[in-house]
Design a protein around this motif. Structure first.
Motif, PDB file in Angstrom:
ATOM      1  N   SER A  59       0.943  -1.426   0.110  1.00  0.00           N
ATOM      2  CA  SER A  59      -0.015   0.153   0.037  1.00  0.00           C
ATOM      3  C   SER A  59       0.928   1.343  -0.009  1.00  0.00           C
ATOM      4  CB  SER A  59      -0.892   0.069   1.263  1.00  0.00           C
ATOM      5  OG  SER A  59      -0.289   0.171   2.392  1.00  0.00           O
ATOM      6  N   LEU A  60       2.056   1.254   0.711  1.00  0.00           N
ATOM      7  CA  LEU A  60       2.793   2.311   0.639  1.00  0.00           C
ATOM      8  C   LEU A  60       3.355   2.840  -0.693  1.00  0.00           C
ATOM      9  CD1 LEU A  60       4.388   4.013   3.015  1.00  0.00           C
ATOM     10  CD2 LEU A  60       6.200   2.517   2.614  1.00  0.00           C
ATOM     11  N   LEU A  61       4.006   1.755  -1.230  1.00  0.00           N
ATOM     12  CA  LEU A  61       4.547   2.002  -2.766  1.00  0.00           C
ATOM     13  C   LEU A  61       3.316   2.095  -3.752  1.00  0.00           C
ATOM     14  CD1 LEU A  61       7.609  -0.581  -2.264  1.00  0.00           C
ATOM     15  CD2 LEU A  61       7.602   1.913  -2.180  1.00  0.00           C
ATOM     16  N   THR A  62       2.183   1.434  -3.563  1.00  0.00           N
ATOM     17  CA  THR A  62       1.111   1.615  -4.787  1.00  0.00           C
ATOM     18  C   THR A  62       0.349   2.880  -4.578  1.00  0.00           C
ATOM     19  OG1 THR A  62       0.871  -0.730  -4.617  1.00  0.00           O
ATOM     20  CG2 THR A  62      -0.756   0.370  -5.550  1.00  0.00           C
ATOM     21  N   LEU A 130       9.878  -0.523  15.346  1.00  0.00           N
ATOM     22  CA  LEU A 130       9.344  -0.937  14.290  1.00  0.00           C
ATOM     23  C   LEU A 130       8.023  -0.082  13.832  1.00  0.00           C
ATOM     24  CD1 LEU A 130       9.790  -4.726  14.188  1.00  0.00           C
ATOM     25  CD2 LEU A 130      10.782  -3.153  12.621  1.00  0.00           C
ATOM     26  N   SER A 131       7.227   0.177  15.008  1.00  0.00           N
ATOM     27  CA  SER A 131       5.992   1.042  14.860  1.00  0.00           C
ATOM     28  C   SER A 131       6.381   2.380  14.238  1.00  0.00           C
ATOM     29  CB  SER A 131       5.215   1.169  16.202  1.00  0.00           C
ATOM     30  OG  SER A 131       4.576  -0.027  16.529  1.00  0.00           O
ATOM     31  N   MET A 132       7.406   3.065  15.347  1.00  0.00           N
ATOM     32  CA  MET A 132       7.994   4.455  14.609  1.00  0.00           C
ATOM     33  C   MET A 132       8.498   4.326  13.335  1.00  0.00           C
ATOM     34  SD  MET A 132      10.182   5.176  18.276  1.00  0.00           S
ATOM     35  CE  MET A 132      11.128   6.530  17.474  1.00  0.00           C
ATOM     36  N   LEU A 133       9.109   3.337  12.900  1.00  0.00           N
ATOM     37  CA  LEU A 133       9.739   3.259  11.439  1.00  0.00           C
ATOM     38  C   LEU A 133       8.584   3.181  10.430  1.00  0.00           C
ATOM     39  CD1 LEU A 133      11.960   2.774   9.622  1.00  0.00           C
ATOM     40  CD2 LEU A 133      11.933   0.357  10.387  1.00  0.00           C
ATOM     41  N   ALA A 134       7.414   2.412  10.801  1.00  0.00           N
ATOM     42  CA  ALA A 134       6.224   2.334   9.769  1.00  0.00           C
ATOM     43  C   ALA A 134       5.494   3.609   9.841  1.00  0.00           C
ATOM     44  CB  ALA A 134       5.294   1.193  10.189  1.00  0.00           C
ATOM     45  N   LEU A 135       5.351   4.206  11.041  1.00  0.00           N
ATOM     46  CA  LEU A 135       4.592   5.409  11.126  1.00  0.00           C
ATOM     47  C   LEU A 135       5.354   6.499  10.258  1.00  0.00           C
ATOM     48  CD1 LEU A 135       2.150   7.322  11.929  1.00  0.00           C
ATOM     49  CD2 LEU A 135       3.469   7.637  13.994  1.00  0.00           C
ATOM     50  N   ALA A 142       3.044  10.046   2.783  1.00  0.00           N
ATOM     51  CA  ALA A 142       1.773  10.560   2.891  1.00  0.00           C
ATOM     52  C   ALA A 142       0.839   9.496   2.306  1.00  0.00           C
ATOM     53  CB  ALA A 142       1.776  11.927   2.012  1.00  0.00           C
ATOM     54  N   SER A 143       0.595   8.352   2.774  1.00  0.00           N
ATOM     55  CA  SER A 143      -0.009   7.406   2.235  1.00  0.00           C
ATOM     56  C   SER A 143      -1.090   6.858   3.225  1.00  0.00           C
ATOM     57  CB  SER A 143       0.845   6.013   1.798  1.00  0.00           C
ATOM     58  OG  SER A 143       0.087   5.001   1.504  1.00  0.00           O
ATOM     59  N   TRP A 144      -2.234   7.221   2.935  1.00  0.00           N
ATOM     60  CA  TRP A 144      -3.269   6.899   3.624  1.00  0.00           C
ATOM     61  C   TRP A 144      -3.822   5.428   3.855  1.00  0.00           C
ATOM     62  CZ3 TRP A 144      -5.025  10.058   7.551  1.00  0.00           C
ATOM     63  CH2 TRP A 144      -4.900  11.216   7.246  1.00  0.00           C
ATOM     64  N   PRO A 145      -3.757   4.782   2.733  1.00  0.00           N
ATOM     65  CA  PRO A 145      -3.701   3.179   2.793  1.00  0.00           C
ATOM     66  C   PRO A 145      -2.613   2.730   3.533  1.00  0.00           C
ATOM     67  CG  PRO A 145      -4.084   3.879   0.317  1.00  0.00           C
ATOM     68  CD  PRO A 145      -3.727   5.240   1.451  1.00  0.00           C
ATOM     69  N   ALA A 146      -1.727   2.912   3.806  1.00  0.00           N
ATOM     70  CA  ALA A 146      -0.572   2.524   4.490  1.00  0.00           C
ATOM     71  C   ALA A 146      -0.928   3.100   6.051  1.00  0.00           C
ATOM     72  CB  ALA A 146       1.077   2.999   4.308  1.00  0.00           C
ATOM     73  N   LEU A 147      -1.424   4.082   6.287  1.00  0.00           N
ATOM     74  CA  LEU A 147      -1.644   4.367   7.822  1.00  0.00           C
ATOM     75  C   LEU A 147      -2.743   3.145   8.132  1.00  0.00           C
ATOM     76  CD1 LEU A 147      -1.598   5.946  10.188  1.00  0.00           C
ATOM     77  CD2 LEU A 147      -3.329   7.640   9.115  1.00  0.00           C
ATOM     78  N   PHE A 148      -3.500   2.861   7.360  1.00  0.00           N
ATOM     79  CA  PHE A 148      -4.846   2.130   7.425  1.00  0.00           C
ATOM     80  C   PHE A 148      -4.107   0.711   7.783  1.00  0.00           C
ATOM     81  CE2 PHE A 148      -7.664  -1.477   6.406  1.00  0.00           C
ATOM     82  CZ  PHE A 148      -8.653  -1.227   7.333  1.00  0.00           C
ATOM     83  N   VAL A 149      -3.231   0.149   7.134  1.00  0.00           N
ATOM     84  CA  VAL A 149      -2.640  -0.992   7.336  1.00  0.00           C
ATOM     85  C   VAL A 149      -1.766  -0.934   8.651  1.00  0.00           C
ATOM     86  CG1 VAL A 149      -0.929  -2.750   6.493  1.00  0.00           C
ATOM     87  CG2 VAL A 149      -2.602  -1.731   4.932  1.00  0.00           C
TER      88      VAL A 149
END
Length: 192
Positions: A59-62, A130-135, A142-149
Motif C-alpha cells: 500500500s505504501l508503494l502503490t 518498528l512502529s515508529m519506523l512504519a509511522l 503521505a499514504s493513507w492506505p499505509a496508515l490504515f494497514v
C-alpha cells in the motif's frame, strides 16, 4: 526541487527499514539452533505480522501521496527522522538482546532476562521501534492506505506477538518477569 527532496527523504525512510533487516541474518541463524530446555512461544503471530508488513509496503508503494507541495515536503521531513529514530531503536534493542534475539521468540534461563538498555523503559522496544519506523514511512510517503494497514494490521499483530512473548517469559522467568512487568510499560514509555 521540493519533489526531489521528498523522493530522497522517502528513499532514506525505506533504507531505514532495510538496515535492521541486514542485521537480522545472524538472528535467523540463532533462531534455527535449539537448546535443551528452551521454551518456545506461539508462532502464529509471526507470519501474521510479516503478512501485515507485506500489505503495508504494497500500500505504501502503490498509493503514495503527491510529491509536490509544502505538505508533501513537511510530511517527508517529519516522517524520515521518525523512521530513522525507529530504526535506531530496533538496532539498539537487538544489540542489547544479543544472542537471545530471534524472529520467533525463544526464552530460557541460560539466555537470561534482558532488562537493560531500551528494555529499562519498555518491555518491547523492538515493536516500538518498528512502529515508529512504519509511522515515519507512512508520513514520508503521505499514504493513507499505509496508515490504515499500520493501525489495522501491524499494530494488532505486534500486540498479539507481545502477548505471546509475555506468556512465554512469565512461564520461564516467573516472579522475576512479573516484577519487571510491574516496573516497566509494555510498549510506550510512561503510558502503555
Amino acid at each position: 526541487m521540493s519533489a526531489t527532496l521528498v523522493i530522497v527523504l522517502r528513499a532514506i525512510s525505506l533504507l531505514a527499514f532495510a538496515t535492521p533487516r541486514l542485521f537480522s541474518v545472524s538472528g535467523r541463524r540463532q533462531a534455527l539452533r535449539t537448546h535443551s530446555g528452551q521454551s518456545y512461544c506461539d508462532h502464529v503471530p509471526v507470519p501474521a505480522n510479516f503478512t501485515a508488513f507485506a500489505l503495508f509496503f504494497l500500500s505504501l508503494l502503490t498509493f503514495p501521496g503527491t510529491l509536490e507541495g509544502y505538505a508533501a515536503l513537511l510530511l517527508a521531513m517529519t516522517g524520515c527522522p521518525l523512521a530513522l529514530a525507529g530504526s535506531s531503536l530496533v538496532l539498539r534493542a537487538r544489540m542489547e538482546l544479543g544472542s537471545a534475539w530471534s524472529f520467533v521468540p525463544v526464552a530460557d534461563e541460560a539466555m537470561g532476562l534482558v532488562t537493560t538498555g531500551p528494555y529499562r523503559f519498555v518491555r518491547h522496544p523492538i515493536y516500538l521501534g518498528l512502529s515508529m519506523l512504519a509511522l515515519g514511512q507512512t508520513l514520508a510517503f503521505a499514504s493513507w492506505p499505509a496508515l490504515f494497514v499500520l493501525l489495522a494490521g501491524i499494530s494488532p499483530t505486534f500486540v498479539w506477538r507481545a502477548a505471546a512473548e509475555e506468556k512465554l517469559l512469565t512461564a520461564v522467568f516467573g516472579e522475576r518477569y512479573v516484577l519487571y512487568r510491574r516496573q516497566t510499560k509494555m510498549i510506550i514509555p510512561h503510558l502503555l
